[in-house]
Design an enzyme around this catalytic site. Sequence first.
Site, mmCIF file in Angstrom:
data_model
loop_
_atom_site.group_PDB
_atom_site.id
_atom_site.type_symbol
_atom_site.label_atom_id
_atom_site.label_comp_id
_atom_site.label_asym_id
_atom_site.label_seq_id
_atom_site.Cartn_x
_atom_site.Cartn_y
_atom_site.Cartn_z
ATOM 1 C CB ALA A 157 15.353 5.558 1.074
ATOM 2 C CB CYS A 194 14.066 -2.233 -7.653
ATOM 3 S SG CYS A 194 14.407 -0.529 -7.176
ATOM 4 C CG HIS A 248 -2.013 -1.519 1.990
ATOM 5 N ND1 HIS A 248 -2.132 -0.704 0.885
ATOM 6 C CD2 HIS A 248 -3.202 -1.436 2.646
ATOM 7 C CE1 HIS A 248 -3.327 -0.140 0.870
ATOM 8 N NE2 HIS A 248 -4.001 -0.568 1.927
ATOM 9 C CG ASP A 298 13.533 -0.748 1.352
ATOM 10 O OD1 ASP A 298 13.711 -1.359 2.419
ATOM 11 O OD2 ASP A 298 12.917 0.332 1.290
ATOM 12 C CB SER A 325 18.421 -1.978 -6.035
ATOM 13 O OG SER A 325 18.390 -1.174 -4.873
#
Length: 264
Positions: free
Chosen positions: A263, A146, A51, A169, A167
């Site tokens: 999450a 992150c 997107h 994802d 971190s």
Amino acid sequence: MKQYLELMQKVLDEGTQKNDRTGTGTLSIFGHQMRFNLQEGFPLVTTKRCHLRSIIHELLWFLQGDTNIAYLHENNVTIWDEWADENGDLGPVYGKQWRAWPTPDGRHIDQITTVLNQLKNDPDSRRIIVSAWNVGELDKMALAPCHAFFQFYVADGKLSCQLYQRSCDVFLGLPFNIASYALLVHMMAQQCDLEVGDFVWTGGDTHLYSNHMDQTHLQLSREPRSLPKLIIKRKPESIFDYRFEDFEIEGYDPHPGIKAPVAI
């Protein structure tokens, strides 16, 4: 974007099962690096549709120093909704740290303006760095950064950037992060009359959530397509004056989107 698919496969093959803050569970590896030559195309994942509106508006929102989701909502972007309070506030997240890092004596440091001045006046500096990881304000943030720390590097008239992401994802977040920082490199390069070089992504805890496994296998079954090209239609007065309409992605022909839960 074969590097991205190779990372997915590596996490599946070598990842350790870990618990996490969200209670979802992950497969995780620690320490991974990818390098994207921005001269070869804009690194937007093609094995699912990304997107682009959200990617562009989020970066413009960061650059304005904004930490309330009202601007995002005005532009039909909902990626921060889950973390905002009832007033739409997120606390001193990325935009605040990028544009108004507080000092002990009550001043604020605009890190984006600082690095632009460094790139123009001292491009060989090894201190052209922006950090969002403000230890003194982490407990006030709706979500700790992150993508926490990035550094610019100039060589042979080309601007490169390395990001450290503590971190990651891999399925949902990483395609956004890669495209967002690649876009930022293009914008900074234009403002400094430089060509684009490499975007180097370095990940810490690099993970796939346990409820993204079916989506990951589906994406790995797809063949990557040619990278698109980014066109910036004008050169604004400053890095803070870009608008959504200034950007065009030419030749983006992705596979269909793949939905997955976030999450929180």
